[in-house]
Motif scaffolding. Structure first.
Motif, PDB file in Angstrom:
ATOM      1  N   GLY A  56       1.886  -6.241   7.145  1.00 38.88           N
ATOM      2  CA  GLY A  56       0.723  -6.608   7.919  1.00 38.88           C
ATOM      3  C   GLY A  56       0.637  -8.117   8.042  1.00 38.88           C
ATOM      4  O   GLY A  56       1.067  -8.852   7.144  1.00 38.88           O
ATOM      5  N   SER A  57       0.096  -8.598   9.138  1.00 36.53           N
ATOM      6  CA  SER A  57      -0.034 -10.029   9.352  1.00 36.53           C
ATOM      7  C   SER A  57      -1.208 -10.582   8.569  1.00 36.53           C
ATOM      8  O   SER A  57      -1.799  -9.914   7.713  1.00 36.53           O
ATOM      9  N   HIS A  58      -1.612 -11.840   8.862  1.00 37.32           N
ATOM     10  CA  HIS A  58      -2.632 -12.544   8.104  1.00 37.32           C
ATOM     11  C   HIS A  58      -4.002 -11.878   8.162  1.00 37.32           C
ATOM     12  O   HIS A  58      -4.864 -12.188   7.353  1.00 37.32           O
ATOM     13  N   CYS A  59      -4.213 -10.947   9.103  1.00 40.21           N
ATOM     14  CA  CYS A  59      -5.516 -10.283   9.180  1.00 40.21           C
ATOM     15  C   CYS A  59      -5.637  -9.145   8.176  1.00 40.21           C
ATOM     16  O   CYS A  59      -6.715  -8.554   8.042  1.00 40.21           O
ATOM     17  N   PHE A  60      -4.560  -8.804   7.471  1.00 45.11           N
ATOM     18  CA  PHE A  60      -4.614  -7.699   6.527  1.00 45.11           C
ATOM     19  C   PHE A  60      -4.831  -8.189   5.104  1.00 45.11           C
ATOM     20  O   PHE A  60      -4.205  -9.125   4.645  1.00 45.11           O
ATOM     21  N   GLY A  61      -5.680  -7.551   4.428  1.00 46.61           N
ATOM     22  CA  GLY A  61      -5.967  -7.871   3.040  1.00 46.61           C
ATOM     23  C   GLY A  61      -7.385  -7.508   2.740  1.00 46.61           C
ATOM     24  O   GLY A  61      -7.988  -6.757   3.470  1.00 46.61           O
ATOM     25  N   TYR A  62      -7.896  -7.994   1.692  1.00 49.15           N
ATOM     26  CA  TYR A  62      -7.242  -8.996   0.842  1.00 49.15           C
ATOM     27  C   TYR A  62      -7.475  -8.579  -0.601  1.00 49.15           C
ATOM     28  O   TYR A  62      -8.502  -7.957  -0.907  1.00 49.15           O
ATOM     29  N   PHE A  63      -6.603  -8.840  -1.516  1.00 52.33           N
ATOM     30  CA  PHE A  63      -6.795  -8.639  -2.947  1.00 52.33           C
ATOM     31  C   PHE A  63      -7.090  -7.195  -3.317  1.00 52.33           C
ATOM     32  O   PHE A  63      -7.887  -6.913  -4.216  1.00 52.33           O
ATOM     33  N   SER A  64      -6.434  -6.262  -2.673  1.00 51.88           N
ATOM     34  CA  SER A  64      -6.599  -4.855  -3.033  1.00 51.88           C
ATOM     35  C   SER A  64      -6.147  -4.624  -4.470  1.00 51.88           C
ATOM     36  O   SER A  64      -5.146  -5.174  -4.921  1.00 51.88           O
ATOM     37  N   GLU A  65      -6.903  -3.806  -5.183  1.00 50.97           N
ATOM     38  CA  GLU A  65      -6.519  -3.410  -6.540  1.00 50.97           C
ATOM     39  C   GLU A  65      -5.810  -2.061  -6.533  1.00 50.97           C
ATOM     40  O   GLU A  65      -5.404  -1.558  -7.571  1.00 50.97           O
ATOM     41  N   ARG A  66      -5.666  -1.500  -5.354  1.00 48.79           N
ATOM     42  CA  ARG A  66      -5.111  -0.151  -5.220  1.00 48.79           C
ATOM     43  C   ARG A  66      -3.812  -0.120  -4.431  1.00 48.79           C
ATOM     44  O   ARG A  66      -2.914   0.653  -4.728  1.00 48.79           O
ATOM     45  N   LEU A  67      -3.698  -0.964  -3.409  1.00 49.71           N
ATOM     46  CA  LEU A  67      -2.536  -0.973  -2.537  1.00 49.71           C
ATOM     47  C   LEU A  67      -1.576  -2.093  -2.904  1.00 49.71           C
ATOM     48  O   LEU A  67      -1.987  -3.162  -3.345  1.00 49.71           O
ATOM     49  N   LYS A  68      -0.299  -1.872  -2.687  1.00 46.88           N
ATOM     50  CA  LYS A  68       0.725  -2.872  -2.958  1.00 46.88           C
ATOM     51  C   LYS A  68       1.599  -3.064  -1.718  1.00 46.88           C
ATOM     52  O   LYS A  68       1.800  -2.153  -0.931  1.00 46.88           O
ATOM     53  N   ASN A  69       2.104  -4.288  -1.581  1.00 48.71           N
ATOM     54  CA  ASN A  69       3.135  -4.585  -0.581  1.00 48.71           C
ATOM     55  C   ASN A  69       2.725  -4.177   0.831  1.00 48.71           C
ATOM     56  O   ASN A  69       3.448  -3.477   1.530  1.00 48.71           O
ATOM     57  N   TYR A  70       1.565  -4.652   1.261  1.00 49.68           N
ATOM     58  CA  TYR A  70       1.141  -4.344   2.625  1.00 49.68           C
ATOM     59  C   TYR A  70       0.974  -5.598   3.482  1.00 49.68           C
ATOM     60  O   TYR A  70       0.657  -5.489   4.662  1.00 49.68           O
ATOM     61  N   THR A  71       1.179  -6.766   2.916  1.00 54.75           N
ATOM     62  CA  THR A  71       1.057  -8.011   3.668  1.00 54.75           C
ATOM     63  C   THR A  71       2.352  -8.819   3.573  1.00 54.75           C
ATOM     64  O   THR A  71       3.211  -8.563   2.736  1.00 54.75           O
ATOM     65  N   GLU A  72       2.457  -9.817   4.452  1.00 56.21           N
ATOM     66  CA  GLU A  72       3.646 -10.670   4.447  1.00 56.21           C
ATOM     67  C   GLU A  72       3.692 -11.537   3.193  1.00 56.21           C
ATOM     68  O   GLU A  72       4.770 -11.871   2.690  1.00 56.21           O
ATOM     69  N   LEU A  73       2.536 -11.939   2.689  1.00 56.88           N
ATOM     70  CA  LEU A  73       2.447 -12.763   1.496  1.00 56.88           C
ATOM     71  C   LEU A  73       1.991 -11.912   0.316  1.00 56.88           C
ATOM     72  O   LEU A  73       1.109 -11.062   0.471  1.00 56.88           O
ATOM     73  N   SER A  74       2.567 -12.125  -0.840  1.00 56.17           N
ATOM     74  CA  SER A  74       2.200 -11.316  -2.006  1.00 56.17           C
ATOM     75  C   SER A  74       0.765 -11.564  -2.436  1.00 56.17           C
ATOM     76  O   SER A  74       0.090 -10.661  -2.936  1.00 56.17           O
ATOM     77  N   VAL A  75       0.289 -12.791  -2.251  1.00 53.48           N
ATOM     78  CA  VAL A  75      -1.095 -13.135  -2.574  1.00 53.48           C
ATOM     79  C   VAL A  75      -1.662 -13.937  -1.412  1.00 53.48           C
ATOM     80  O   VAL A  75      -1.043 -14.899  -0.949  1.00 53.48           O
TER      81      VAL A  75
END
Length: 354
Positions: A220-239
């Motif tokens: 997902g691009s920069h509009c996806f997030g943020y800081f999910s405690e449930r989902l992993k590896n869904y954005t271009e940046l790890s944090v």
């Protein structure tokens, strides 16, 4: 002085498609677009500021007569080049020309459906789906790093699984971004909800987990997030590090206007390159108050009390601004939906929520 790392340049607003979701309502050129010589000057100014990467987009950049000369200048001055195209004009001759561009790092092709019916409707021109597919395969076979870019809305939510099946194992990256509908062709009824936004993030996470980044490099691009405690590896940046507009990035419109981010509407223009040098704009901290002078008073609601607020700064401001009229409180946040007990069902098991 802050380092200018990445810049998006809108080479022209002229476009051969008429996409429903286009935030710039591209089609006709802007009045008095920059000339080739002016673009070369802009590129020289970017290099002087130490810019590392330039993304060239439009409109459709391949409609500019001197597109090759302008883009070659970016690589010749030591900056990496990214280009985004709708794919319509990609042919064997264009591939040869693209091969001549130094430091051309990657090429993105817009793909908004798995069928001509959906893609062509969204893109406003019959035949655009097949042209996009042909461009993806042709560029891949020419050994470019090429990616499909999907702008997600209610119009194509149901297409995501089909697009995934089309791209798996094809050596093509896939970026998903949520439509921030502030263009004149857009209808609010096509906007996705925060719950659907969360489902897309889960779809990305589950797809990457199932296929791995080798078979399906999806993010997902920069509009996806943020800081999910449930989902992993869904954005271009790890944090998520917070919006970089005005901190490391800039956007330049085809007639010389400058914005902190090119995705922002024209109401966010902060300068004009025909009136002052790029360095003057970049060094003026007052023009970038949202990021350079951020403080917690700029946030409200859930974002104001969120433990991640100091780093996140409300996430990408473009989506809530476009859909809700304010960037103070971002409802399109995975962490927020989790804390509010509003996590929707897995779309791969239960389908997309309304």
């Amino acid at each position: 002085m802050l380092s200018l790392v990445f810049v998006n340049i809108e080479l022209t607003l002229k476009c051969n498609l008429h996409c429903l979701h286009c935030g710039s309502t591209a089609g006709k050129s802007r009045l008095q677009e920059l000339t080739s010589d002016e673009w070369i000057s802009v590129i020289q100014q970017l290099a002087a500021l130490g810019c590392r990467e330039v993304c060239v987009l439009g409109g459709e950049p391949l409609l500019v007569p001197d597109w090759l000369k302008i883009i070659q200048a970016i690589g010749n001055l030591g900056m990496d080049v990214v280009m985004i195209t709708n794919g319509w004009h990609i042919d064997s001759e264009k591939v040869k020309q693209l091969k001549s561009i130094p430091r051309l790092d990657r090429i993105g092709v817009s793909l908004d459906g798995a069928t001509a019916k959906i893609h062509d409707y969204i893109r406003g021109r019959k035949g655009s789906f097949q042209r996009a597919l042909d461009a993806l395969w042709m560029l891949r076979d020419a050994d470019f790093e090429v990616g499909a870019i999907t702008s997600v809305s209610r119009l194509n939510l149901s297409e995501l699984i089909k697009i995934r099946d089309l791209l798996v194992g094809q050596d093509i990256t896939w970026q998903l971004q949520t439509v921030a509908g502030h263009g004149h062709r857009w209808s609010k009824e096509w906007n996705i909800t925060p719950e659907q936004h969360y489902q897309i993030a889960e779809f990305i996470s589950k797809s990457r987990g199932t296929y791995g980044v080798g078979a399906l490099p999806i993010a997902g691009s920069h509009c996806f997030g943020y800081f999910s405690e449930r989902l992993k590896n869904y954005t271009e940046l790890s944090v998520w590090p917070g919006c970089a507009a005005g901190l490391a990035t800039l956007g330049i419109c085809s007639s010389g206007e400058v914005k902190p981010c090119l995705s922002q509407p024209d109401s966010r223009i902060i300068g004009h390159l025909r009136k002052e040098p790029l360095k003057t704009i970049w060094q003026d901290n007052a023009r970038f108050r949202r990021t350079r002078y951020f403080h917690m008073g700029m946030l409200g609601g859930f974002c104001h009390i969120c433990p991640h607020a100091g780093k996140c700064r409300g996430g990408c401001p473009n989506l809530p601004t476009a859909l809700l009229g304010s960037d103070k409180d971002n409802p399109f946040c995975c962490y927020r939906l989790e804390k509010e007990g509003r996590v929707p069902p897995d779309p791969l098991e239960k389908g997309w929520v309304e």
